[in-house]
Structure formats: C-alpha cells, structure tokens
Design a protein around this motif. Structure first.
Motif, PDB file in Angstrom:
ATOM      1  N   PRO A 249      32.918   6.715  11.646  1.00  0.00           N
ATOM      2  CA  PRO A 249      33.244   8.155  11.545  1.00  0.00           C
ATOM      3  C   PRO A 249      32.642   8.643  12.834  1.00  0.00           C
ATOM      4  CG  PRO A 249      31.197   7.308  10.483  1.00  0.00           C
ATOM      5  CD  PRO A 249      31.819   6.379  10.888  1.00  0.00           C
ATOM      6  N   ASP A 250      32.137   8.087  13.743  1.00  0.00           N
ATOM      7  CA  ASP A 250      31.509   8.440  14.831  1.00  0.00           C
ATOM      8  C   ASP A 250      32.246   8.422  16.347  1.00  0.00           C
ATOM      9  OD1 ASP A 250      29.199   8.949  13.189  1.00  0.00           O
ATOM     10  OD2 ASP A 250      28.591   6.906  13.760  1.00  0.00           O
ATOM     11  N   SER A 251      33.429   8.319  15.914  1.00  0.00           N
ATOM     12  CA  SER A 251      34.383   8.378  17.322  1.00  0.00           C
ATOM     13  C   SER A 251      34.368   9.567  18.254  1.00  0.00           C
ATOM     14  CB  SER A 251      35.841   8.132  17.145  1.00  0.00           C
ATOM     15  OG  SER A 251      36.579   8.949  16.200  1.00  0.00           O
ATOM     16  N   ILE A 252      34.564   9.373  19.490  1.00  0.00           N
ATOM     17  CA  ILE A 252      34.584  10.482  20.462  1.00  0.00           C
ATOM     18  C   ILE A 252      36.433  10.557  20.541  1.00  0.00           C
ATOM     19  CG2 ILE A 252      34.592  11.230  23.055  1.00  0.00           C
ATOM     20  CD1 ILE A 252      31.967   9.181  22.770  1.00  0.00           C
ATOM     21  N   LEU A 253      36.610  12.011  20.316  1.00  0.00           N
ATOM     22  CA  LEU A 253      37.936  12.561  20.420  1.00  0.00           C
ATOM     23  C   LEU A 253      38.319  12.901  21.885  1.00  0.00           C
ATOM     24  CD1 LEU A 253      37.971  14.126  17.002  1.00  0.00           C
ATOM     25  CD2 LEU A 253      38.572  11.474  17.532  1.00  0.00           C
ATOM     26  N   VAL A 254      39.491  12.401  22.244  1.00  0.00           N
ATOM     27  CA  VAL A 254      39.964  12.839  23.571  1.00  0.00           C
ATOM     28  C   VAL A 254      41.473  13.613  23.349  1.00  0.00           C
ATOM     29  CG1 VAL A 254      40.792  12.327  25.832  1.00  0.00           C
ATOM     30  CG2 VAL A 254      38.704  10.961  24.678  1.00  0.00           C
ATOM     31  N   PHE A 255      41.368  14.887  23.749  1.00  0.00           N
ATOM     32  CA  PHE A 255      42.653  15.542  23.737  1.00  0.00           C
ATOM     33  C   PHE A 255      43.194  16.088  24.856  1.00  0.00           C
ATOM     34  CE2 PHE A 255      40.591  15.983  19.625  1.00  0.00           C
ATOM     35  CZ  PHE A 255      41.737  15.751  18.621  1.00  0.00           C
ATOM     36  N   GLU A 257      45.361  16.371  28.349  1.00  0.00           N
ATOM     37  CA  GLU A 257      46.267  15.968  29.367  1.00  0.00           C
ATOM     38  C   GLU A 257      45.676  14.549  29.825  1.00  0.00           C
ATOM     39  OE1 GLU A 257      49.280  17.210  29.926  1.00  0.00           O
ATOM     40  OE2 GLU A 257      48.359  18.604  28.599  1.00  0.00           O
ATOM     41  N   ALA A 258      45.727  13.505  28.920  1.00  0.00           N
ATOM     42  CA  ALA A 258      45.132  12.286  28.984  1.00  0.00           C
ATOM     43  C   ALA A 258      46.148  11.208  28.815  1.00  0.00           C
ATOM     44  CB  ALA A 258      43.937  12.090  28.079  1.00  0.00           C
ATOM     45  N   ASN A 259      46.018  10.253  29.580  1.00  0.00           N
ATOM     46  CA  ASN A 259      46.982   9.213  29.502  1.00  0.00           C
ATOM     47  C   ASN A 259      47.054   8.608  27.911  1.00  0.00           C
ATOM     48  OD1 ASN A 259      48.120   9.544  32.224  1.00  0.00           O
ATOM     49  ND2 ASN A 259      46.700   8.223  32.988  1.00  0.00           N
ATOM     50  N   ILE A 260      45.769   8.525  27.669  1.00  0.00           N
ATOM     51  CA  ILE A 260      45.689   7.752  26.221  1.00  0.00           C
ATOM     52  C   ILE A 260      44.794   8.691  25.472  1.00  0.00           C
ATOM     53  CG2 ILE A 260      44.655   6.023  24.806  1.00  0.00           C
ATOM     54  CD1 ILE A 260      44.925   4.169  27.414  1.00  0.00           C
ATOM     55  N   GLN A 261      45.477   9.404  24.529  1.00  0.00           N
ATOM     56  CA  GLN A 261      44.667  10.349  23.584  1.00  0.00           C
ATOM     57  C   GLN A 261      44.461   9.590  22.500  1.00  0.00           C
ATOM     58  OE1 GLN A 261      46.210  14.498  23.028  1.00  0.00           O
ATOM     59  NE2 GLN A 261      47.914  13.811  24.556  1.00  0.00           N
ATOM     60  N   GLY A 262      43.028  10.156  21.761  1.00  0.00           N
ATOM     61  CA  GLY A 262      42.947   9.369  20.539  1.00  0.00           C
ATOM     62  C   GLY A 262      41.286   9.188  20.382  1.00  0.00           C
ATOM     63  N   SER A 263      40.904   8.179  19.660  1.00  0.00           N
ATOM     64  CA  SER A 263      39.458   7.936  19.217  1.00  0.00           C
ATOM     65  C   SER A 263      39.238   6.868  20.229  1.00  0.00           C
ATOM     66  CB  SER A 263      39.561   7.369  17.896  1.00  0.00           C
ATOM     67  OG  SER A 263      39.803   8.377  16.993  1.00  0.00           O
ATOM     68  N   PHE A 264      37.898   7.216  20.656  1.00  0.00           N
ATOM     69  CA  PHE A 264      36.918   5.933  21.790  1.00  0.00           C
ATOM     70  C   PHE A 264      35.588   6.047  20.877  1.00  0.00           C
ATOM     71  CE2 PHE A 264      40.134   7.751  24.190  1.00  0.00           C
ATOM     72  CZ  PHE A 264      40.625   6.912  24.895  1.00  0.00           C
ATOM     73  N   PHE A 265      35.179   4.772  20.870  1.00  0.00           N
ATOM     74  CA  PHE A 265      34.079   4.416  19.810  1.00  0.00           C
ATOM     75  C   PHE A 265      32.775   4.507  21.032  1.00  0.00           C
ATOM     76  CE2 PHE A 265      37.569   3.098  17.399  1.00  0.00           C
ATOM     77  CZ  PHE A 265      37.376   4.143  16.124  1.00  0.00           C
ATOM     78  N   PRO A 266      31.752   5.140  20.625  1.00  0.00           N
ATOM     79  CA  PRO A 266      30.697   5.122  21.641  1.00  0.00           C
ATOM     80  C   PRO A 266      29.676   4.008  21.394  1.00  0.00           C
ATOM     81  CG  PRO A 266      30.174   6.615  19.504  1.00  0.00           C
ATOM     82  CD  PRO A 266      31.635   6.197  19.436  1.00  0.00           C
ATOM     83  N   TYR A 267      29.122   3.745  22.483  1.00  0.00           N
ATOM     84  CA  TYR A 267      27.999   2.596  22.694  1.00  0.00           C
ATOM     85  C   TYR A 267      26.814   3.304  23.241  1.00  0.00           C
ATOM     86  CZ  TYR A 267      30.643   1.499  26.809  1.00  0.00           C
ATOM     87  OH  TYR A 267      31.382   1.572  27.914  1.00  0.00           O
ATOM     88  N   ALA A 268      25.871   2.269  23.410  1.00  0.00           N
ATOM     89  CA  ALA A 268      24.678   2.753  24.403  1.00  0.00           C
ATOM     90  C   ALA A 268      25.067   3.290  25.541  1.00  0.00           C
ATOM     91  CB  ALA A 268      23.450   1.860  24.081  1.00  0.00           C
ATOM     92  N   GLY A 269      24.931   4.328  26.166  1.00  0.00           N
ATOM     93  CA  GLY A 269      25.028   4.675  27.607  1.00  0.00           C
ATOM     94  C   GLY A 269      26.646   5.030  28.114  1.00  0.00           C
ATOM     95  N   TYR A 270      27.324   5.263  26.842  1.00  0.00           N
ATOM     96  CA  TYR A 270      28.823   5.526  27.140  1.00  0.00           C
ATOM     97  C   TYR A 270      28.921   7.002  27.542  1.00  0.00           C
ATOM     98  CZ  TYR A 270      33.745   5.392  26.060  1.00  0.00           C
ATOM     99  OH  TYR A 270      35.401   5.372  26.249  1.00  0.00           O
ATOM    100  N   ASN A 271      29.173   7.177  28.810  1.00  0.00           N
ATOM    101  CA  ASN A 271      28.956   8.388  29.537  1.00  0.00           C
ATOM    102  C   ASN A 271      30.483   9.055  29.674  1.00  0.00           C
ATOM    103  OD1 ASN A 271      30.209   7.224  32.268  1.00  0.00           O
ATOM    104  ND2 ASN A 271      28.351   6.036  32.201  1.00  0.00           N
ATOM    105  N   LEU A 272      30.389  10.344  30.316  1.00  0.00           N
ATOM    106  CA  LEU A 272      31.602  11.068  30.540  1.00  0.00           C
ATOM    107  C   LEU A 272      32.581  10.520  31.615  1.00  0.00           C
ATOM    108  CD1 LEU A 272      33.393  13.519  29.935  1.00  0.00           C
ATOM    109  CD2 LEU A 272      31.919  14.769  31.602  1.00  0.00           C
ATOM    110  N   THR A 273      32.014   9.980  32.624  1.00  0.00           N
ATOM    111  CA  THR A 273      32.964   9.205  33.632  1.00  0.00           C
ATOM    112  C   THR A 273      33.653   8.050  33.134  1.00  0.00           C
ATOM    113  OG1 THR A 273      31.353  10.153  35.429  1.00  0.00           O
ATOM    114  CG2 THR A 273      33.128   8.384  35.983  1.00  0.00           C
TER     115      THR A 273
END
Length: 374
Positions: A249-255, A257-273
C-alpha cells in the motif's frame, strides 16, 4: 482576384490558429498547472509550497524523516502477551514423545500423540497433552504417575515434531506451511522463507499485513523489525499462526509526462532523482522546469506539502538526491505549453486534416475556370 482570395483564406487560417492558441491558454485550460491556487481544491485544505531549488542540501536533508514511525502504537497496547510470548513447542496430534522412568521400565518407550491430543500409557490409560510444552507435559504425566509410583522420576523428550505449523500467505512469492520444532522461529525467518522482496519495482509485496493467533486477528507492520529499530517487532511465532502479507500500500505514484507511469516501491534512501531516473522524463513533452512532489502531512490536519524542483537545470538533480521520497508520495511531471496547445488542437480537429482541408485553397485559390470568377 485569385491572389486576393488566397490572401483572404490565408488570413482566415492564421486567424483560426491564433484563436485556437488563445483557447489553449485560456482560464478554462490553464497555461501552467496551478496547484497552489485552484478553485476545485477544498478551501479547508492548506497547501504549502516548498521550492527545493531555493534550499541548500542540509535544508533538504532535514526534510527526510529518518525514523520509520509506528502508526499502530495505540493498537499495540492492546496486544497483551503478544510480543512477550516465549517460544515453547506445543504438542499435538502426530507428534511422538519418549518417556523414561529412571527406577523402572514399566512405561519406558515412544508414544504417538493421537488426533485428540492423548497418549495411552500402560497401566495408566490416556493422558491429554494437547497444546502442552515438553516441560508442562512432563509435569502433568509425573503428577498422574504419582497415583501408581512413589516419587516417579520422569524424563520426557519429543522425538517427532509433526503437529505445530505456521502458515504464510498473501502477496509473497512462496506461500508456505512451515513446520515448527524445538528451535524457535521469528516472524522475519518466516517472511524470508516466503521470499518477499520490497525493493523491486515489479514487486507487490509489502511489510504490512495481519496475523491470526489464538482466534484473534492483529494488524502488523514489520518495518521496524526489518530495520532493527524495535527488536520486539521481530516476535516469536506460535503454533497455528496465520500470516497474511498485504499488497503493497506504500507505493510512490508517478503521473504526467513520464516514460513509465505507475507505482514505484520505496526503499531506504529512495530519492527524487532516483525515481525520475527510474520513470524517465519525456524530453519531448515534459515541462522539466516545474516537477512536483505532493505529500500529505500526517502531523497537521488538512495540510498538503508540495515540493517543486526545476530539473531543466541539471544541477538541481544533485539537490534531488538529498530529497528522500516517502510512502504514498505523488510525483507529477506536467506537460510543456506547446504540448498542451497541440493536444487542444488535436481534440478540436486533427492537424493533418486541418492542413489538408485548407492547403489546396491556400496554394491554388478558387478554380480559375469557375463561372463565379470574374
């Protein structure tokens, strides 16, 4: 006359383009995504804008929480004895025990526990040892034997472990039935055996779920157990525990103009770049000057923090490395103005059809042989 007609249609065409262009940036179709002042947003919600490009790296780093918060602290207070449980194998149907009396061999030997939890001793009869630990069963049998022997000195050992199981199900790669024995097993041992992996973008597993024990169901979050913040959360498993791992339930959602939209799952130190690299910015359509991270503020009621960064300047990608993303963050990459304009035009009339419709008139004017031409 033909040249005049060409000029009239050319001016008409250019005027139409100008009108459509003005529509593309009219108040009804916002020129830029104004997420701070928007009449459609609930007026009771406070939106706070933070420009990462105007902060130094230390200020950005201070935005990172660092410690995973325990959101279930109040609920856990009611888990009486749950985390304090000390493992002890509990006997049941299918187990085999060995009994040895030091002063006589009347009842020495191996005994199978039947489905009801009973063992059948010679001269004594049936004794129920269901859900008893080895020491508890030994004391129970000794007390029964006191009716037949004087101060019986009894030694009990478990020979075969067959009745005590733990079940792991849900969004795990390996759904398991784990046989318990005299060696204690903790929750992390079980989920590692079930092969959950919460660091891959293709993974649906999470560190949260529920556990059923002794007829009650408890919500659990294993983040603190995995990181070692709270050793109690890496609790001992008990006979017949059923562990269900939720869909992440904790995914990061990307909407946007991205080449890949959808869910990305966080881990320690997962940053914006990193997430921008994983999702990919569409260089042809994206407005890289204003990329937003939208985050609900759980400490202040009805408050949303919006973090903005301009990655048109590559230096700001370094700043993005210091800004860690959190569970449930929303990353929005808006479209550039020209892309918005083009999309409005394509909704009204496909451009190819538009040019095909007017091109012959602009190039050739009216038919020279037309009876209407003087």
């Amino acid at each position: 006359m033909i040249k005049n007609i060409k000029l009239i249609y050319t001016l008409f065409f250019l005027g139409l383009m100008s009108f459509l262009n003005s529509c593309a940036v009219s108040p009804g179709i916002s020129e830029k995504p104004n997420i701070i002042k928007n009449s459609s947003v609930n007026p009771n919600i406070n939106i706070v804008l933070h420009d990462l490009g105007e902060m130094d790296f230390n200020e950005i780093s201070n935005l990172n929480s660092g410690i995973i918060k325990d959101t279930d602290a109040e609920v856990i207070k009611d888990y009486y004895g749950f985390y304090d449980y000390e493992y002890d194998y509990q006997l049941g149907g299918g187990d085999e025990i060995n009994i040895n009396l030091t002063e006589t061999d009347d009842i020495d030997g191996n005994y199978l526990v039947d489905p009801s939890g009973d063992i059948d001793l010679p001269y004594v009869g049936k004794i129920n040892v269901k859900n008893k630990g080895a020491e508890e069963a030994q004391n129970l049998i000794s007390n029964v034997l006191k009716k037949y022997y004087v101060n019986p000195d009894l030694q009990l050992d478990i020979v075969t472990f067959a009745s005590s199981k733990v079940y792991v199900t849900g969004t795990v790669r390996n759904q398991l039935i784990i046989d318990l024995d005299d060696k204690p097993m903790r929750i992390l041992d079980a989920i590692i055996k079930a092969n959950i992996n919460t660091t891959g973008n293709d993974n649906l597993s999470s560190t949260s779920g529920v556990i059923r024990r002794d007829g009650a169901v408890y919500k659990m979050d294993l983040k603190n157990a995995i990181t070692g913040i709270d050793e109690r959360k890496n609790f001992f498993l008990k006979k017949d525990d059923v562990i269900f791992i939720d869909r992440n339930p904790d995914s990061i959602l990307v909407f946007g103009e991205a080449n890949i939209q959808g869910s990305f799952f966080p881990y320690a130190g997962y940053n914006l770049t990193q997430v921008l690299s994983d999702s990919g910015i569409n260089n042809l359509t994206a407005d890289a000057k204003e990329i937003f991270v939208i985050r609900e503020n759980y400490e202040e009621e009805l408050t949303i923090d919006v973090y903005k960064i301009n990655v048109k300047n590559p230096v700001n990608l370094v700043a993005g490395k210091y800004f860690n993303l959190e569970a449930k963050d929303i990353v929005y990459i808006p479209a550039s103005d020209i892309v918005k304009w083009n999309r409005v035009i394509s909704l009204l009339l496909p451009q190819t059809d538009l040019f095909k419709s007017y091109n012959p008139i602009i190039q050739n004017g009216l038919d020279a042989n037309s009876v209407n031409v003087q």
